[in-house]
Design an enzyme around this catalytic site. Sequence first.
Site, mmCIF file in Angstrom:
data_model
loop_
_atom_site.group_PDB
_atom_site.id
_atom_site.type_symbol
_atom_site.label_atom_id
_atom_site.label_comp_id
_atom_site.label_asym_id
_atom_site.label_seq_id
_atom_site.Cartn_x
_atom_site.Cartn_y
_atom_site.Cartn_z
ATOM 1 N N TYR A 1 -2.302 -0.882 10.245
ATOM 2 C CA TYR A 1 -2.349 -1.244 8.817
ATOM 3 C C TYR A 1 -1.067 -0.800 8.127
ATOM 4 C CZ TYR A 1 -3.954 -1.321 3.937
ATOM 5 O OH TYR A 1 -4.065 -1.555 2.584
ATOM 6 N N SER B 1 0.870 -1.178 0.000
ATOM 7 C CA SER B 1 0.000 0.000 0.000
ATOM 8 C C SER B 1 0.907 1.227 0.000
ATOM 9 C CB SER B 1 -0.851 -0.017 1.270
ATOM 10 O OG SER B 1 -1.424 1.248 1.509
HETATM 11 N N1 LIG Z 1 -8.691 -1.010 -2.241
HETATM 12 C C1 LIG Z 1 -7.660 -0.189 -2.131
HETATM 13 O O1 LIG Z 1 -7.780 1.014 -2.420
HETATM 14 C C2 LIG Z 1 -6.323 -0.713 -1.665
HETATM 15 C C3 LIG Z 1 -5.242 0.178 -1.619
HETATM 16 C C4 LIG Z 1 -3.995 -0.266 -1.218
HETATM 17 C C5 LIG Z 1 -3.831 -1.604 -0.859
HETATM 18 N N2 LIG Z 1 -4.900 -2.463 -0.893
HETATM 19 C C6 LIG Z 1 -4.654 -3.864 -0.522
HETATM 20 O O2 LIG Z 1 -5.209 -4.717 -1.520
HETATM 21 C C7 LIG Z 1 -5.609 -5.962 -0.939
HETATM 22 C C8 LIG Z 1 -7.054 -6.256 -1.286
HETATM 23 O O3 LIG Z 1 -7.851 -5.240 -0.712
HETATM 24 P P1 LIG Z 1 -9.337 -4.920 -1.185
HETATM 25 O O4 LIG Z 1 -9.417 -3.477 -1.409
HETATM 26 O O5 LIG Z 1 -9.771 -5.870 -2.231
HETATM 27 O O6 LIG Z 1 -10.111 -5.205 0.196
HETATM 28 P P2 LIG Z 1 -11.429 -6.020 0.535
HETATM 29 O O7 LIG Z 1 -12.438 -5.854 -0.525
HETATM 30 O O8 LIG Z 1 -11.762 -5.648 1.924
HETATM 31 O O9 LIG Z 1 -10.923 -7.545 0.507
HETATM 32 C C9 LIG Z 1 -10.120 -8.060 1.516
HETATM 33 C C10 LIG Z 1 -9.994 -9.547 1.296
HETATM 34 O O10 LIG Z 1 -9.286 -10.108 2.410
HETATM 35 C C11 LIG Z 1 -9.973 -11.246 2.867
HETATM 36 N N3 LIG Z 1 -9.836 -11.416 4.309
HETATM 37 C C12 LIG Z 1 -9.946 -10.465 5.277
HETATM 38 N N4 LIG Z 1 -9.831 -11.019 6.492
HETATM 39 C C13 LIG Z 1 -9.621 -12.349 6.305
HETATM 40 C C14 LIG Z 1 -9.445 -13.457 7.188
HETATM 41 N N5 LIG Z 1 -9.446 -13.297 8.522
HETATM 42 N N6 LIG Z 1 -9.278 -14.690 6.656
HETATM 43 C C15 LIG Z 1 -9.291 -14.858 5.311
HETATM 44 N N7 LIG Z 1 -9.460 -13.857 4.413
HETATM 45 C C16 LIG Z 1 -9.637 -12.613 4.910
HETATM 46 C C17 LIG Z 1 -11.442 -10.987 2.548
HETATM 47 O O11 LIG Z 1 -12.084 -12.255 2.453
HETATM 48 P P3 LIG Z 1 -13.685 -12.449 2.614
HETATM 49 O O12 LIG Z 1 -14.338 -11.772 1.454
HETATM 50 O O13 LIG Z 1 -13.800 -13.941 2.553
HETATM 51 O O14 LIG Z 1 -14.050 -11.843 3.933
HETATM 52 C C18 LIG Z 1 -11.346 -10.244 1.220
HETATM 53 O O15 LIG Z 1 -11.364 -11.144 0.135
HETATM 54 C C19 LIG Z 1 -5.351 -5.813 0.565
HETATM 55 O O16 LIG Z 1 -4.095 -6.382 0.876
HETATM 56 C C20 LIG Z 1 -5.299 -4.315 0.776
HETATM 57 O O17 LIG Z 1 -4.532 -3.963 1.902
HETATM 58 C C21 LIG Z 1 -6.125 -2.046 -1.287
#
Ligand SMILES: NC(=O)c1ccc[n+]([C@@H]2O[C@H](COP(=O)([O-])OP(=O)(O)OC[C@H]3O[C@@H](n4cnc5c(N)ncnc54)[C@H](OP(=O)(O)O)[C@@H]3O)[C@@H](O)[C@H]2O)c1
Length: 249
Positions: free
Chosen positions: A169, A156
């Site tokens: 985070y 990130s």
């Molecule tokens: N979106 C952004 O703007 C952004 C920016 C920078 C970095 N990121 C990074 O990108 C990655 C994906 O993020 P996202 O935006 O797609 O977030 P998201 O929609 O909240 O998805 C998070 C994922 O993590 C899984 N997860 C969370 N807790 C878990 C647990 N205890 N056990 C197993 N799985 C778990 C969730 O699974 P379930 O659906 O099964 O709960 C979900 O598939 C993350 O590493 C995040 O830090 C995102």
Amino acid sequence: MSIAKEFQASKNELENKVILVSGGGSGIGKEAALAFAECGAEIVLLGKNSDHLEETYNEFEARKLRSPILHQLDLETTTEEELKKINNALIEEFGKLDGLLNNASILGDKSPIESYKFEVWKKVFDINVHATFLLTKSLLPALRLSKEGSIIFTSSGVGRIGKAYWGAYSLSKFATESLGQILSDELENTSNIRVNSINPGAVRTQMREQAYPAEDPKINKEAKEILNAYLYLMSDKSIGISGDSIDAQ
Ligand SMILES: NC(=O)c1ccc[n+]([C@@H]2O[C@H](COP(=O)([O-])OP(=O)(O)OC[C@H]3O[C@@H](n4cnc5c(N)ncnc54)[C@H](OP(=O)(O)O)[C@@H]3O)[C@@H](O)[C@H]2O)c1
């Protein structure tokens, strides 16, 4: 690295590859898994919420893609033993693992350090750091059996520069970057596994909405629009690239 951002994968770019995506039932992980499958990969999805996993499974079916293998588990409470079983099952079924996308994470609280709750702090580290370490460690035997393995860690912007209120985070993403660099260095001369990290940038997902509740979600790209760098790092076009931190946007 603009070559990664601009990469255009061909239909068979990932043919014969087996790729595991953590957090593959929703958000960026779901779209990355679908994109890998569209390029011919066999997909293993790991996620916590069984409804999300099932919805993603149905989306694979609707697009006539090979059905993914599902592993429903909670990364907060999982054990090394449980994760090693996944490694052994992969070796038994496919004889290898070619790609690991470490994508699952939680945001935790956005709060000043002075009032950050320790229970939340620990939970963020359990999922984002400890489970990412354990999953990667447990799957290394299967990854070593690939001719050209690729591990992607998800970072990130706040994993490179600390910013007010991003608390655990931000630290967890600094740790993720470091884990990727350490592993890349360790594996350089003893394996065909490359290790890199991706910063997805702002993406329209549930996590982004949680981090910026007042923001109009439409100003951010959808997950399916930012996947070129993911496809590049999983494809053989990135052989020789390791220890890099790449921006998806
Ligand atoms: N979106 C952004 O703007 C952004 C920016 C920078 C970095 N990121 C990074 O990108 C990655 C994906 O993020 P996202 O935006 O797609 O977030 P998201 O929609 O909240 O998805 C998070 C994922 O993590 C899984 N997860 C969370 N807790 C878990 C647990 N205890 N056990 C197993 N799985 C778990 C969730 O699974 P379930 O659906 O099964 O709960 C979900 O598939 C993350 O590493 C995040 O830090 C995102």
